[in-house]
Enzyme design. Sequence first.
Site, PDB file in Angstrom:
ATOM      1  N   SER A 147       0.930  -1.018  -0.150  1.00 36.34           N
ATOM      2  CA  SER A 147       0.046  -0.297   0.138  1.00 36.34           C
ATOM      3  C   SER A 147       0.282   1.074   0.353  1.00 36.34           C
ATOM      4  CB  SER A 147      -0.603  -0.065   1.556  1.00 36.34           C
ATOM      5  OG  SER A 147      -1.220   1.168   1.761  1.00 36.34           O
ATOM      6  N   TYR A 170      -1.053  -0.994  10.384  1.00 36.56           N
ATOM      7  CA  TYR A 170      -0.879  -1.315   8.771  1.00 36.56           C
ATOM      8  C   TYR A 170      -0.458  -1.154   8.891  1.00 36.56           C
ATOM      9  CZ  TYR A 170      -2.992  -1.125   4.014  1.00 36.56           C
ATOM     10  OH  TYR A 170      -4.100  -1.415   2.824  1.00 36.56           O
TER      11      TYR A 170
HETATM   12  N1  LIG Z   1      -9.239  -1.415  -0.623  1.00 38.95           N
HETATM   13  C1  LIG Z   1      -8.154  -0.822  -0.464  1.00 38.95           C
HETATM   14  O1  LIG Z   1      -8.295   0.387  -0.854  1.00 38.95           O
HETATM   15  C2  LIG Z   1      -6.443  -1.021  -0.583  1.00 38.95           C
HETATM   16  C3  LIG Z   1      -5.169  -0.580  -0.201  1.00 38.95           C
HETATM   17  C4  LIG Z   1      -4.410  -0.743  -0.324  1.00 38.95           C
HETATM   18  C5  LIG Z   1      -3.977  -1.894  -0.107  1.00 38.95           C
HETATM   19  N2  LIG Z   1      -5.469  -3.065  -0.173  1.00 38.95           N
HETATM   20  C6  LIG Z   1      -4.163  -3.951   0.232  1.00 38.95           C
HETATM   21  O2  LIG Z   1      -5.312  -4.692  -0.980  1.00 38.95           O
HETATM   22  C7  LIG Z   1      -5.896  -6.321  -0.699  1.00 38.95           C
HETATM   23  C8  LIG Z   1      -6.925  -6.785  -1.102  1.00 38.95           C
HETATM   24  O3  LIG Z   1      -7.357  -5.722   0.331  1.00 38.95           O
HETATM   25  P1  LIG Z   1      -9.118  -6.028  -0.273  1.00 38.95           P
HETATM   26  O4  LIG Z   1     -10.160  -3.839   0.526  1.00 38.95           O
HETATM   27  O5  LIG Z   1     -10.162  -6.401  -1.255  1.00 38.95           O
HETATM   28  O6  LIG Z   1      -9.511  -6.843   1.357  1.00 38.95           O
HETATM   29  P2  LIG Z   1     -11.265  -7.365   1.771  1.00 38.95           P
HETATM   30  O7  LIG Z   1     -11.568  -6.708   2.589  1.00 38.95           O
HETATM   31  O8  LIG Z   1     -11.824  -6.463   0.971  1.00 38.95           O
HETATM   32  O9  LIG Z   1     -10.778  -8.495   1.235  1.00 38.95           O
HETATM   33  C9  LIG Z   1      -9.716  -9.240   1.831  1.00 38.95           C
HETATM   34  C10 LIG Z   1     -10.425 -10.745   1.719  1.00 38.95           C
HETATM   35  O10 LIG Z   1      -9.089 -11.623   2.207  1.00 38.95           O
HETATM   36  C11 LIG Z   1      -9.573 -13.076   3.156  1.00 38.95           C
HETATM   37  N3  LIG Z   1      -9.291 -13.289   4.101  1.00 38.95           N
HETATM   38  C12 LIG Z   1      -9.239 -12.647   4.992  1.00 38.95           C
HETATM   39  N4  LIG Z   1      -8.430 -13.741   6.051  1.00 38.95           N
HETATM   40  C13 LIG Z   1      -7.801 -14.455   5.439  1.00 38.95           C
HETATM   41  C14 LIG Z   1      -7.359 -16.067   5.587  1.00 38.95           C
HETATM   42  N5  LIG Z   1      -6.567 -15.986   7.128  1.00 38.95           N
HETATM   43  N6  LIG Z   1      -6.755 -16.891   4.709  1.00 38.95           N
HETATM   44  C15 LIG Z   1      -7.565 -16.121   3.397  1.00 38.95           C
HETATM   45  N7  LIG Z   1      -8.111 -15.000   3.051  1.00 38.95           N
HETATM   46  C16 LIG Z   1      -8.088 -14.318   4.134  1.00 38.95           C
HETATM   47  C17 LIG Z   1     -11.180 -12.294   3.052  1.00 38.95           C
HETATM   48  O11 LIG Z   1     -12.305 -13.221   3.792  1.00 38.95           O
HETATM   49  C18 LIG Z   1     -11.486 -11.041   2.197  1.00 38.95           C
HETATM   50  O12 LIG Z   1     -12.335 -12.186   1.170  1.00 38.95           O
HETATM   51  C19 LIG Z   1      -5.106  -6.733   1.298  1.00 38.95           C
HETATM   52  O13 LIG Z   1      -3.837  -6.626   0.922  1.00 38.95           O
HETATM   53  C20 LIG Z   1      -5.034  -5.137   1.692  1.00 38.95           C
HETATM   54  O14 LIG Z   1      -4.199  -4.316   2.681  1.00 38.95           O
HETATM   55  C21 LIG Z   1      -6.486  -2.431  -0.227  1.00 38.95           C
END
Ligand SMILES: NC(=O)c1ccc[n+]([C@@H]2O[C@H](COP(=O)([O-])OP(=O)(O)OC[C@H]3O[C@@H](n4cnc5c(N)ncnc54)[C@H](O)[C@@H]3O)[C@@H](O)[C@H]2O)c1
Length: 258
Positions: A147, A170
């Site tokens: 991120s 984070y």
């Molecule tokens: N959404 C944003 O704004 C954003 C920005 C920068 C980075 N990210 C990164 O992108 C990635 C995805 O983010 P997101 O927003 O789609 O998250 P999200 O919460 O929508 O989805 C995360 C998924 O991970 C699964 N999960 C949780 N624990 C788990 C485990 N132990 N084993 C397997 N699966 C598991 C959940 O069931 C869920 O489906 C993350 O690494 C996040 O830090 C997101």
Amino acid sequence: MNEALKKKVVVVTGGAGLLGREFCAAIAQSGGIAIVADRRLEDAQRTASEIAAAYEGRAWAVELDITSKTSVLSCIASVCDKFGRIDAVVNNAYPRNAHYGRKLEDVTYEDFCDNVGMHVGGYFLVSQQFAGFFRQQGGGNIINMSSIYGVVAPRFEVYEGTPMTMPVEYAVIKSGVLHLTRYLAKYLKGTGIRVNAISPGGILDGQPAAFLEKYKGHCMSKGMLDKRDLMGVLVFLLSDASAYMNGQNLTVDDGFSL
Ligand SMILES: NC(=O)c1ccc[n+]([C@@H]2O[C@H](COP(=O)([O-])OP(=O)(O)OC[C@H]3O[C@@H](n4cnc5c(N)ncnc54)[C@H](O)[C@@H]3O)[C@@H](O)[C@H]2O)c1
């Protein structure tokens, strides 16, 4: 359909989440086979069937808990059994406990360790186990989701007046993921395995308007991005067009971190 990922088998951890679903669809759209790997099996199955309805045979669901070695090994075995190979894994799951997201003063030592351990520890475990498999296979590709907050210090001012904050866990997790990426890329020298990271800015997901406006003030044009805005970089890193990129981080944030 473009064929940038022709028949590449790609495991996406957290594949049933906000970005994971979009990543899996983009992989299928680009000719690859998306393995929707998530702790929530039913959601993973729903995601895989929606994608397969549009791109037959290009999505498959598997249960995965990134914090369990048994589960990671069983995921590798079942995907390999079904498809004969695995070309890449995208470390994209987002584990957090019920107390995640508190302000610095309110984070307990136990919650800090729990959240950091599950997330960066899970990315370590998945990378370690897939790297072992990729070595035997003769190559592979690991992409880690970091991120902008793994790259720069938080801009706390954009959260003022909202219940949101940038959790200390984070920042620690995502900077850790970036250095894990470099460590692995170097450690795996000569194995045919490459490791890169993507650092997105904020993604639109119903955030308060005041926050969106303040956030946009630091960007060059659009502000918060749409999920689709990350697909180009994901497909590029998964494709042979980036064959000699290794240990790198690609930031996609409309200039927020400048
Ligand atoms: N959404 C944003 O704004 C954003 C920005 C920068 C980075 N990210 C990164 O992108 C990635 C995805 O983010 P997101 O927003 O789609 O998250 P999200 O919460 O929508 O989805 C995360 C998924 O991970 C699964 N999960 C949780 N624990 C788990 C485990 N132990 N084993 C397997 N699966 C598991 C959940 O069931 C869920 O489906 C993350 O690494 C996040 O830090 C997101």
